[in-house]
Design a protein around this motif. Structure first.
Motif, PDB file in Angstrom:
ATOM      1  N   ARG A   1      -3.668  -1.851  -9.428  1.00  0.00           N
ATOM      2  CA  ARG A   1      -3.900  -0.655  -8.619  1.00  0.00           C
ATOM      3  C   ARG A   1      -4.716  -0.980  -7.364  1.00  0.00           C
ATOM      4  N   PHE A   2      -5.635  -1.935  -7.493  1.00  0.00           N
ATOM      5  CA  PHE A   2      -6.396  -2.357  -6.316  1.00  0.00           C
ATOM      6  C   PHE A   2      -5.484  -3.101  -5.341  1.00  0.00           C
ATOM      7  N   ALA A   3      -4.673  -4.000  -5.858  1.00  0.00           N
ATOM      8  CA  ALA A   3      -3.758  -4.782  -5.000  1.00  0.00           C
ATOM      9  C   ALA A   3      -2.860  -3.854  -4.185  1.00  0.00           C
ATOM     10  N   ALA A   4      -2.496  -2.725  -4.779  1.00  0.00           N
ATOM     11  CA  ALA A   4      -1.614  -1.779  -4.093  1.00  0.00           C
ATOM     12  C   ALA A   4      -2.283  -1.133  -2.886  1.00  0.00           C
ATOM     13  N   THR A   5      -3.604  -1.154  -2.839  1.00  0.00           N
ATOM     14  CA  THR A   5      -4.314  -0.504  -1.726  1.00  0.00           C
ATOM     15  C   THR A   5      -4.483  -1.423  -0.517  1.00  0.00           C
ATOM     16  N   LEU A   6      -4.147  -2.703  -0.680  1.00  0.00           N
ATOM     17  CA  LEU A   6      -4.521  -3.684   0.350  1.00  0.00           C
ATOM     18  C   LEU A   6      -3.518  -3.890   1.477  1.00  0.00           C
ATOM     19  N   GLY A   7      -2.239  -3.781   1.178  1.00  0.00           N
ATOM     20  CA  GLY A   7      -1.281  -4.274   2.173  1.00  0.00           C
ATOM     21  C   GLY A   7      -0.437  -3.215   2.823  1.00  0.00           C
ATOM     22  N   ALA A   8       0.635  -3.673   3.401  1.00  0.00           N
ATOM     23  CA  ALA A   8       1.514  -2.812   4.185  1.00  0.00           C
ATOM     24  C   ALA A   8       2.476  -2.034   3.296  1.00  0.00           C
ATOM     25  N   ALA A   9       2.950  -2.650   2.216  1.00  0.00           N
ATOM     26  CA  ALA A   9       3.965  -2.006   1.369  1.00  0.00           C
ATOM     27  C   ALA A   9       3.378  -0.786   0.672  1.00  0.00           C
TER      28      ALA A   9
ATOM     29  N   LEU B   1      12.188   2.064 -10.280  1.00  0.00           N
ATOM     30  CA  LEU B   1      11.809   2.829 -11.465  1.00  0.00           C
ATOM     31  C   LEU B   1      11.259   4.207 -11.108  1.00  0.00           C
ATOM     32  N   ALA B   2      10.545   4.292  -9.992  1.00  0.00           N
ATOM     33  CA  ALA B   2       9.901   5.558  -9.637  1.00  0.00           C
ATOM     34  C   ALA B   2      10.035   5.841  -8.154  1.00  0.00           C
ATOM     35  N   SER B   3      11.046   5.239  -7.527  1.00  0.00           N
ATOM     36  CA  SER B   3      11.216   5.393  -6.075  1.00  0.00           C
ATOM     37  C   SER B   3      12.634   4.995  -5.705  1.00  0.00           C
ATOM     38  N   LYS B   4      13.051   5.434  -4.520  1.00  0.00           N
ATOM     39  CA  LYS B   4      14.444   5.234  -4.137  1.00  0.00           C
ATOM     40  C   LYS B   4      14.727   3.913  -3.417  1.00  0.00           C
ATOM     41  N   ASP B   5      13.853   3.526  -2.501  1.00  0.00           N
ATOM     42  CA  ASP B   5      14.252   2.426  -1.624  1.00  0.00           C
ATOM     43  C   ASP B   5      13.264   1.273  -1.519  1.00  0.00           C
ATOM     44  N   ALA B   6      12.128   1.398  -2.132  1.00  0.00           N
ATOM     45  CA  ALA B   6      11.162   0.298  -2.076  1.00  0.00           C
ATOM     46  C   ALA B   6      10.350   0.321  -3.369  1.00  0.00           C
ATOM     47  N   PRO B   7       9.940  -0.841  -3.849  1.00  0.00           N
ATOM     48  CA  PRO B   7       9.268  -0.877  -5.151  1.00  0.00           C
ATOM     49  C   PRO B   7       7.870  -0.269  -5.116  1.00  0.00           C
ATOM     50  N   THR B   8       7.396   0.103  -6.295  1.00  0.00           N
ATOM     51  CA  THR B   8       6.020   0.576  -6.466  1.00  0.00           C
ATOM     52  C   THR B   8       5.343  -0.301  -7.526  1.00  0.00           C
ATOM     53  N   ILE B   9       4.097   0.025  -7.816  1.00  0.00           N
ATOM     54  CA  ILE B   9       3.399  -0.737  -8.862  1.00  0.00           C
ATOM     55  C   ILE B   9       4.117  -0.620 -10.213  1.00  0.00           C
TER      56      ILE B   9
END
Lengths: 224, 224
Positions: free
Chosen positions: B70-78, B166-174
């Motif tokens: 969850r922390f890694a998800a806050t760091l970048g552009a994606a 799994l929880a989005s249409k066009d780009a991955p999530t955590i």
């Protein structure tokens, strides 16, 4: 105002953390508690074949109690989840520790209901051998694993001062909503082989539970 | 730029989701992989007696892989985690499903390493009876539980369209970072009793795994 319906059995279980988050956040919600007989009928119609289920503004049903807890934290006034990534990390780390405790406890608990999950015959828990095995596994867990985990929980609480919560100094977060119902499983005396005194020697932990249960909103909720 | 050090064993395990989030977010991180011999020395010095550990800007060590993800998800552009609570709920619901699969699989997997957790003698996994039990439990899980879960996973993916995650249409999530390494456990052939063909009949799922592994950043990471 968001309209919330939360459906679960009439136990604390994995829904209690969600209920507590709504209570702390002052969010009214419909607290639907169904009987196991109703569940047999409802189960095939549910998204993942599971309870709890949450419905928001009469929309689609949502599953997964952890997701509901995180959503509940976004609704109200209380800061159950901080805004800064580095503070969220601390809360999420504590959430992970709760999950570790639950995961570690699971076999000793679950063998009393579903021994076949662990390679035993169905109904094993009702045999003399099975009953002794369930009690021995729980006793062993309380003696060996619980103290290790309570040491970690104590350290987290104490790092936040005399009035500390699990991941914060002066007000609870979702980590406390998650941790306290789990800890109370070892105090409430509803599981065979788990005496109500199980946590007594961990005084920082028992004081922490009392502190959480004394928060006015929480105290009022449990008075009912 | 935030300096990250991630320490784990030289396996995918529970750290792979964190590595994938950094990779997808284009965040450089020090990917420290230690030997089990080093771990014996390091373990008593760690926060929770566990790996992975994460260190941010040479600060305190942080535990818990879910918190790190969850922390890694806050760091970048994606956009590995959406901003809106109602969209986060969808991602968190999928995260919970991954946890359910892991929790359900755990006994059949873990009995091959730690049978005493489930009330068997230490070393049971090395006896003829124990070896047969491990294989039978895994075979039974793959036959009965895996199809139920793959039906749920398939429904989540298909709800997001032909190129859905799994929880989005066009780009991955955590949720994808969490799900894909777990699913690959059933394809990589490194666990006794789990053939590399285990997922083959679930074609939406296998196509989804391929789609995730074909994301340029991910493909490049696994080329190494």
């Amino acid at each position: 105002m968001t309209k919330i319906k939360l459906t679960y059995f009439d136990i604390q279980g994995v829904a209690e953390k969600v209920r507590l988050a709504f209570v702390l956040n002052g969010v009214d919600f419909e607290d639907v508690r169904i009987k196991h007989a109703e569940w047999q009928e409802l189960k095939p119609k549910t998204k993942f074949g599971q309870l709890p289920l949450m419905q928001i503004d009469d929309g689609e049903e949502v599953a997964q109690s952890d997701a509901m807890l995180r959503f509940a934290a976004t609704l109200g006034a209380a800061k159950l989840m901080p805004k800064e990534p580095i503070e969220q990390l601390k809360v999420n780390e504590a959430m992970g520790l709760v999950d570790d405790i639950a995961r570690s406890w699971m076999p000793a608990h679950s063998i009393g209901m579903s021994p076949q999950k662990f390679g035993y015959e169905e109904g094993f828990q009702n045999t003399d051998e099975g009953k002794a095995k369930v009690l021995a596994m729980r006793e062993n867990w309380l003696k060996t694993e619980l103290p290790k985990f309570m040491k970690l929980v104590t350290a987290l609480i104490e790092a936040n001062g005399d009035e500390g919560f699990l991941a914060s100094k002066d007000a609870p977060t979702i980590a406390d909503c998650h941790m306290v119902p789990l800890l109370r499983n070892y105090q409430r005396g509803f599981m065979d082989g788990v005496p109500t005194t199980s946590l007594d020697e961990f005084t920082t932990v028992t004081a922490y539970i009392k502190r959480f249960l004394s928060i006015p909103e929480v105290a009022k909720y449990y008075e009912k």
